[in-house]
Design a protein around this motif. Structure first.
Motif, PDB file in Angstrom:
ATOM      1  N   LYS A 117      -8.134   1.948   0.287  1.00  8.24           N
ATOM      2  CA  LYS A 117      -6.779   1.715   0.771  1.00  8.24           C
ATOM      3  C   LYS A 117      -6.338   2.758   1.788  1.00  8.24           C
ATOM      4  O   LYS A 117      -5.382   2.541   2.521  1.00  8.24           O
ATOM      5  CB  LYS A 117      -5.806   1.745  -0.420  1.00  8.24           C
ATOM      6  N   MET A 122      -0.617  -1.420   6.668  1.00 11.80           N
ATOM      7  CA  MET A 122      -1.701  -0.448   6.784  1.00 11.80           C
ATOM      8  C   MET A 122      -2.484  -0.638   8.075  1.00 11.80           C
ATOM      9  O   MET A 122      -2.921   0.326   8.682  1.00 11.80           O
ATOM     10  CB  MET A 122      -2.631  -0.586   5.576  1.00 11.80           C
ATOM     11  N   THR A 123      -2.648  -1.879   8.468  1.00 12.80           N
ATOM     12  CA  THR A 123      -3.424  -2.133   9.687  1.00 12.80           C
ATOM     13  C   THR A 123      -2.780  -1.444  10.883  1.00 12.80           C
ATOM     14  O   THR A 123      -3.444  -0.785  11.679  1.00 12.80           O
ATOM     15  CB  THR A 123      -3.513  -3.646   9.958  1.00 12.80           C
ATOM     16  N   ASN A 176       0.850  -1.188   0.000  1.00 17.76           N
ATOM     17  CA  ASN A 176       0.000   0.000   0.000  1.00 17.76           C
ATOM     18  C   ASN A 176       0.889   1.243   0.000  1.00 17.76           C
ATOM     19  O   ASN A 176       1.677   1.450   0.923  1.00 17.76           O
ATOM     20  CB  ASN A 176      -0.898  -0.032   1.246  1.00 17.76           C
ATOM     21  N   PRO A 177       0.781   2.104  -1.017  1.00 21.39           N
ATOM     22  CA  PRO A 177       1.665   3.274  -1.083  1.00 21.39           C
ATOM     23  C   PRO A 177       1.375   4.302   0.002  1.00 21.39           C
ATOM     24  O   PRO A 177       2.154   5.218   0.218  1.00 21.39           O
ATOM     25  CB  PRO A 177       1.376   3.856  -2.468  1.00 21.39           C
ATOM     26  N   HIS A 178       0.244   4.148   0.685  1.00 21.55           N
ATOM     27  CA  HIS A 178      -0.097   5.131   1.697  1.00 21.55           C
ATOM     28  C   HIS A 178       0.541   4.835   3.043  1.00 21.55           C
ATOM     29  O   HIS A 178       0.418   5.620   3.965  1.00 21.55           O
ATOM     30  CB  HIS A 178      -1.625   5.183   1.876  1.00 21.55           C
ATOM     31  N   PHE A 202      -3.237   2.331  10.566  1.00 23.73           N
ATOM     32  CA  PHE A 202      -4.619   2.716  10.833  1.00 23.73           C
ATOM     33  C   PHE A 202      -4.932   2.637  12.322  1.00 23.73           C
ATOM     34  O   PHE A 202      -5.516   3.558  12.901  1.00 23.73           O
ATOM     35  CB  PHE A 202      -5.553   1.802  10.035  1.00 23.73           C
ATOM     36  N   ASP A 203      -4.503   1.524  12.932  1.00 23.03           N
ATOM     37  CA  ASP A 203      -4.786   1.366  14.359  1.00 23.03           C
ATOM     38  C   ASP A 203      -4.102   2.446  15.175  1.00 23.03           C
ATOM     39  O   ASP A 203      -4.665   2.971  16.149  1.00 23.03           O
ATOM     40  CB  ASP A 203      -4.328  -0.013  14.838  1.00 23.03           C
ATOM     41  N   HIS A 252       6.778   4.981   6.137  1.00 23.99           N
ATOM     42  CA  HIS A 252       7.859   4.000   6.195  1.00 23.99           C
ATOM     43  C   HIS A 252       8.085   3.438   7.585  1.00 23.99           C
ATOM     44  O   HIS A 252       8.684   2.396   7.744  1.00 23.99           O
ATOM     45  CB  HIS A 252       9.165   4.604   5.659  1.00 23.99           C
TER      46      HIS A 252
END
Lengths: 289, 135
Positions: free
Chosen positions: A259, A21-22, A11-13, A25-26, A16
């Motif tokens: 995403k 992502m999870t 995922n590019p979002h 996001f968390d 680094h």
């Protein structure tokens, strides 16, 4: 590849310093919830002031709250609940990649927030015009006074604005003396105006106050609390509007989708807290009886 | 850091993905079903009407306050659990929220306790509602 190179998520979002992502996001949600906890505690300070003043002087709150317009407060509540709904819907749109619906819902939320502030502005203007402000600025004008039939406190439906002409009219229509329509200021009462009534003013009291020796009146404090709480809430609404406007601009550029929708989610959380606070402010300030 | 030039293509769904498909692909967060949001919204409107309508009845000063605050609490719970997804969230976030409630309760209740204890005696007759045990 050097040994210090970190593994990048597909995922590019993902920034680094996160594994995936999870985790990102968390972390974002956790930070947001911590911030919201501080926001709630911020308002808790004002709610505490409210609780103390109301515990000490319930008669002041019973008396002064009729100056607040319940209809406008109720409309504001509905407006905020609707904006919460469209905001939650917008988060769902972002999660599902429904770009157009996301933009529409964010726009509606923004418009509703404007409406809330507009109604608040009308309420505030009414208070300023009638001189119902805080502390020493509490200098109610003739138009502010409310006529009640003498005796028991009348239900809300019978409250009317009083000018000398209206009092004369009502006295004539009901065949009762003018004095019957104006409750007397209790000689040693705690509530009422902050100074002795002038001859052209007809101060009214809703409930018979308990007698006590302290000469100060506390109605200015009620308005102090009212303006502090709704004012701070309005500042939060403005801040929320800035956030939603920023989200709207980013959505128009297509930055959010399945995403990556964390900012929409966190902005939504903030907006819901603003709604939450108003859900408690409304009955506590407007629906006292 | 992220290559923003790809965002529009990557974020544009070819068709709206169902909640199940999202959860299959990437378990990031829970997608609230639309009907849940709608039902909660209608419930909030009903409760607002209830809280305003109930003011025509008088159950006594304390009971009026308790009723108003109970209805407000139910509304708040609906907003927090469903609009804010706390019902589907990680337990730690729920803990943070409950912790803030605990501290708010402590704050207000202990202060009230303190005030009720001494306020009537600081200035005689100053806080009539607290001094009168029958109120």
């Amino acid at each position: 590849m050097s040994s210090t190179d970190h593994h990048h998520s597909d995922n590019p979002h993902v920034a680094h310093h996160f594994e995936n992502m999870t985790q990102q996001f968390d972390s974002g949600k956790l930070g947001m919830w911590l911030f919201l906890a501080t926001e709630l505690l911020l308002f808790a300070g004002l709610f505490c002031a409210y609780a103390i003043y109301r515990a000490m002087h319930p008669e002041v709150f019973l008396y002064a709250h009729v100056y607040l317009d319940t209809t406008m407060g109720a409309i504001n509540t509905v407006v905020l609940i609707l904006s919460s709904f469209t905001m939650a819907w917008a988060v769902r749109n972002a999660q599902l990649g429904q770009q157009k619906a996301l933009i529409v819902n964010l726009s509606i939320t923004l418009v509703l927030a404007f409406a809330f502030l507009g109604i608040k502005a009308v309420e505030y203007k009414e208070k300023i015009d009638k001189g119902l402000l805080w502390g020493t600025l509490y200098q109610p004008k003739q138009e502010a006074q409310i006529v009640m039939p003498a005796g028991e406190a009348a239900p809300e439906a019978e409250i009317a604005m009083a000018t000398a002409e209206m009092i004369a009219e009502m006295a004539e229509a009901t065949n009762m003396g003018e004095e019957q329509w104006i409750m007397k200021v209790a000689a040693t009462g705690p509530t009422g105006l902050s100074r002795l009534p002038d001859t052209d003013r007809k101060p009214l009291l809703l409930a018979q106050p308990k007698t006590y020796e302290h000469p100060d009146a506390y109605v200015p404090s009620f308005f102090g609390i009212y303006f502090a709480m709704t004012g701070l809430h309005a500042i939060h609404v403005i801040a929320g509007m800035i956030v939603i406007a920023w989200l709207l601009l980013k959505s128009i550029k297509g930055h959010f989708g399945p995403k990556y929708y964390t900012p929409v989610d966190c902005g939504g959380l903030y907006w819901h807290v603003v709604d939450l606070i108003w859900i408690f402010l409304f009955p506590l300030l407007y629906l006292i009886h | 850091m992220a290559s923003n030039s790809n965002t529009i293509e990557q974020n544009q769904a070819i068709r709206p993905l169902s909640a199940g498909e999202i959860l299959q692909k990437e378990e990031i967060g829970h997608v609230a079903p639309f009907w849940v949001l709608l039902v909660v919204f209608i419930a909030l409107l009903v409760l607002t009407a209830l809280t305003v309508g109930i003011t025509i009845f008088d159950f006594g000063y304390t009971m009026n306050l308790v009723l108003a605050l109970s209805i407000a609490t139910v509304k708040a719970l609906l907003v927090v659990l469903f609009f804010m997804h706390l019902a589907y969230d990680k337990p730690f976030n729920i803990l943070i929220f409950i912790a803030s409630l605990v501290f708010i309760a402590l704050f207000i209740l202990v202060t009230l306790l303190d005030v009720a204890q001494y306020q009537p005696t600081v200035i005689p007759g100053y806080a009539p509602a607290l001094a009168d045990p029958t109120q």
